[in-house]
Design a protein around this motif. Sequence first.
Motif, PDB file in Angstrom:
ATOM      1  N   ALA A   1       0.828  -1.203   0.000  1.00  0.00           N
ATOM      2  CA  ALA A   1       0.000   0.000   0.000  1.00  0.00           C
ATOM      3  C   ALA A   1       0.867   1.258   0.000  1.00  0.00           C
ATOM      4  N   PRO A   2       0.309   2.398  -0.446  1.00  0.00           N
ATOM      5  CA  PRO A   2       1.043   3.661  -0.330  1.00  0.00           C
ATOM      6  C   PRO A   2       1.357   3.948   1.138  1.00  0.00           C
ATOM      7  N   PRO A   3       2.560   4.376   1.470  1.00  0.00           N
ATOM      8  CA  PRO A   3       2.953   4.541   2.879  1.00  0.00           C
ATOM      9  C   PRO A   3       2.138   5.571   3.647  1.00  0.00           C
ATOM     10  N   TRP A   4       1.583   6.584   2.963  1.00  0.00           N
ATOM     11  CA  TRP A   4       0.849   7.631   3.669  1.00  0.00           C
ATOM     12  C   TRP A   4      -0.446   7.111   4.293  1.00  0.00           C
ATOM     13  N   LEU A   5      -0.933   5.958   3.858  1.00  0.00           N
ATOM     14  CA  LEU A   5      -2.134   5.405   4.478  1.00  0.00           C
ATOM     15  C   LEU A   5      -1.873   5.062   5.945  1.00  0.00           C
ATOM     16  N   LYS A   6      -0.877   4.211   6.178  1.00  0.00           N
ATOM     17  CA  LYS A   6      -0.563   3.805   7.550  1.00  0.00           C
ATOM     18  C   LYS A   6      -0.048   4.969   8.369  1.00  0.00           C
ATOM     19  N   GLU A   7       0.712   5.862   7.737  1.00  0.00           N
ATOM     20  CA  GLU A   7       1.278   7.019   8.446  1.00  0.00           C
ATOM     21  C   GLU A   7       0.200   7.964   8.952  1.00  0.00           C
ATOM     22  N   SER A   8      -0.987   7.919   8.349  1.00  0.00           N
ATOM     23  CA  SER A   8      -2.071   8.812   8.764  1.00  0.00           C
ATOM     24  C   SER A   8      -2.650   8.449  10.126  1.00  0.00           C
ATOM     25  N   GLY A   9      -2.482   7.186  10.520  1.00  0.00           N
ATOM     26  CA  GLY A   9      -3.067   6.732  11.771  1.00  0.00           C
ATOM     27  C   GLY A   9      -4.325   5.912  11.595  1.00  0.00           C
ATOM     28  N   ILE A  10      -4.808   5.794  10.392  1.00  0.00           N
ATOM     29  CA  ILE A  10      -5.965   4.936  10.142  1.00  0.00           C
ATOM     30  C   ILE A  10      -5.553   3.479  10.350  1.00  0.00           C
ATOM     31  N   GLN A  11      -6.449   2.649  10.839  1.00  0.00           N
ATOM     32  CA  GLN A  11      -6.080   1.275  11.158  1.00  0.00           C
ATOM     33  C   GLN A  11      -5.896   0.462   9.888  1.00  0.00           C
ATOM     34  N   CYS A  12      -4.728  -0.174   9.778  1.00  0.00           N
ATOM     35  CA  CYS A  12      -4.351  -0.925   8.585  1.00  0.00           C
ATOM     36  C   CYS A  12      -3.915  -2.336   8.961  1.00  0.00           C
ATOM     37  N   ASP A  13      -3.823  -3.206   7.953  1.00  0.00           N
ATOM     38  CA  ASP A  13      -3.280  -4.534   8.192  1.00  0.00           C
ATOM     39  C   ASP A  13      -1.759  -4.478   8.129  1.00  0.00           C
ATOM     40  N   LYS A  14      -1.100  -5.624   8.197  1.00  0.00           N
ATOM     41  CA  LYS A  14       0.361  -5.663   8.257  1.00  0.00           C
ATOM     42  C   LYS A  14       1.021  -5.128   6.992  1.00  0.00           C
ATOM     43  N   LYS A  15       0.305  -5.164   5.880  1.00  0.00           N
ATOM     44  CA  LYS A  15       0.862  -4.675   4.620  1.00  0.00           C
ATOM     45  C   LYS A  15       0.525  -3.213   4.354  1.00  0.00           C
ATOM     46  N   GLY A  16      -0.218  -2.580   5.259  1.00  0.00           N
ATOM     47  CA  GLY A  16      -0.534  -1.167   5.109  1.00  0.00           C
ATOM     48  C   GLY A  16      -1.840  -0.864   4.424  1.00  0.00           C
ATOM     49  N   PHE A  17      -2.665  -1.881   4.160  1.00  0.00           N
ATOM     50  CA  PHE A  17      -3.962  -1.660   3.537  1.00  0.00           C
ATOM     51  C   PHE A  17      -5.019  -1.366   4.607  1.00  0.00           C
ATOM     52  N   VAL A  18      -5.954  -0.493   4.277  1.00  0.00           N
ATOM     53  CA  VAL A  18      -6.945  -0.021   5.252  1.00  0.00           C
ATOM     54  C   VAL A  18      -7.927  -1.142   5.597  1.00  0.00           C
ATOM     55  N   LEU A  19      -8.088  -1.415   6.876  1.00  0.00           N
ATOM     56  CA  LEU A  19      -9.042  -2.418   7.336  1.00  0.00           C
ATOM     57  C   LEU A  19     -10.457  -1.857   7.241  1.00  0.00           C
ATOM     58  N   VAL A  20     -11.329  -2.564   6.509  1.00  0.00           N
ATOM     59  CA  VAL A  20     -12.703  -2.092   6.327  1.00  0.00           C
ATOM     60  C   VAL A  20     -13.688  -3.190   6.736  1.00  0.00           C
ATOM     61  N   ASP A  21     -14.905  -2.755   7.072  1.00  0.00           N
ATOM     62  CA  ASP A  21     -15.949  -3.693   7.455  1.00  0.00           C
ATOM     63  C   ASP A  21     -16.764  -4.119   6.230  1.00  0.00           C
ATOM     64  N   GLN A  22     -17.912  -4.742   6.476  1.00  0.00           N
ATOM     65  CA  GLN A  22     -18.727  -5.238   5.364  1.00  0.00           C
ATOM     66  C   GLN A  22     -19.329  -4.127   4.524  1.00  0.00           C
ATOM     67  N   TYR A  23     -19.284  -2.889   5.029  1.00  0.00           N
ATOM     68  CA  TYR A  23     -19.818  -1.742   4.292  1.00  0.00           C
ATOM     69  C   TYR A  23     -18.726  -0.981   3.537  1.00  0.00           C
ATOM     70  N   LEU A  24     -17.498  -1.528   3.533  1.00  0.00           N
ATOM     71  CA  LEU A  24     -16.323  -0.883   2.927  1.00  0.00           C
ATOM     72  C   LEU A  24     -15.912   0.355   3.705  1.00  0.00           C
ATOM     73  N   ARG A  25     -16.259   0.407   4.965  1.00  0.00           N
ATOM     74  CA  ARG A  25     -15.967   1.555   5.823  1.00  0.00           C
ATOM     75  C   ARG A  25     -14.836   1.216   6.785  1.00  0.00           C
ATOM     76  N   SER A  26     -13.940   2.166   7.007  1.00  0.00           N
ATOM     77  CA  SER A  26     -12.820   1.966   7.919  1.00  0.00           C
ATOM     78  C   SER A  26     -13.323   1.538   9.296  1.00  0.00           C
ATOM     79  N   ILE A  27     -12.656   0.544   9.897  1.00  0.00           N
ATOM     80  CA  ILE A  27     -13.076   0.075  11.216  1.00  0.00           C
ATOM     81  C   ILE A  27     -12.651   1.032  12.314  1.00  0.00           C
ATOM     82  N   SER A  28     -11.772   1.986  11.985  1.00  0.00           N
ATOM     83  CA  SER A  28     -11.322   2.947  12.995  1.00  0.00           C
ATOM     84  C   SER A  28     -11.860   4.355  12.753  1.00  0.00           C
TER      85      SER A  28
END
Length: 406
Positions: free
Chosen positions: A276-303
């Motif tokens: 993933a682009p590094p600025w995603l994880k650097e923003s503080g949004i909750q991501c997986d180990k590879k830096g991709f944004v964790l989303v729920d069944q609605y495609l919405r960030s879990i954090s």
Amino acid sequence: MLRCELSHFSNHNAIEKKLTNEEFNTTKNKRAICLIGGGHSHIAVIKQFGMHPIPGASLTLISPDALTPYSGMIPGLIAGHYAFKDCHIDLMKLCRWAGAQFVSGQIQAMDLQTKQVVCDQHPPVHYDLLSINTGSQPALHQIHGATEYGHPVKPIKNFIQGWQSWLESDRNSLRPQRVVVIGGGAAGIEILLAMHYKISRRYPKRSDFTLVCADRQILSTHNQQARNFFDRYLQSSGITVIRGKRVIAIDRQQLLLDDQTALHYDFAAWCIHATAPPWLKESGIQCDKKGFVLVDQYLRSISHPEIFTSGDAASFTPAPLPKAGIYAVRQGPVLAKNIAALIKNQPLSPYKPQRRYLSLLTTGDRYAVASWGSFFVQGKWVWHWKNWIDRSFMARYQSSLPDNNT
């Protein structure tokens, strides 16, 4: 021809930057919906917004390029079956039709506290609701020299420019040219065979192609019939396949494998697993180990519930999904519906991914194979079927945009 068409990128950006600066203040009193990235999900959101505007809301798209490629047609572009315009969507035109703003810029950061997106060529963009559809890129940081040498298949624009530039420089070369593709997945196979087709037709007996696959088998996520077909096809095409080896370093002239074998190259393409682009994880949004944004069944960030993420940039928590373009395409309508629902304080709709998906892979020429679960077919007719599917998809965002508010 391709070189001339690539110039459209800079021309579109220059024009749209001026338009954006003049028009941007008109949206201040509306709830601001901001889209980061012109991926397959977001073009569906923009089209839906144009057909059914959300009262009291404005829409802004931020993208480094005004022309976005349709990934399914890129091998055909490389092989020479398509013109540049056939497989690129004009985001500026789409946004103008939809009444949305277009901001030309590369994302540098997201400020989740102030709800601002920081770009390199534009003042920070405020959002009330944010959606991310930026795709992914090959994970090069663990390979020594990989960020400096070779050509990552993504961003696609950069890869096409690098490939075209190399073709032009190779025109007067008298010795066989050594092309290496790193990655034995669908992207690696299709890109390799498209380049092989292009060069073999242009310079018979002047090319040497190698595929480096970290797994023991190619196309590990496809059925055995598909793997067997491409194993035979690569062999009959004279392409060397190195299996079970990883590239650990690269310099200007050679690749170094994990068994210390040196592999010389003239053009190297990176088609390895995604990051993933590094600025995603650097923003503080909750991501997986590879830096991709964790989303729920609605495609919405879990954090951060005001942020949606789709396509390759998303890590779908209900069940892991492959990084395949078909998911971004299918997520588009659900994403558009949920963005409107969140603005209107209505219930969200879950995204329900298909358990299996149809895979259509080309062989460089006008021939393709289709696989779905254990199903497998091949032939020229499969290529024409795929061509019809791809052109029909592109027509939705090119020549056949409906009248607004219909």
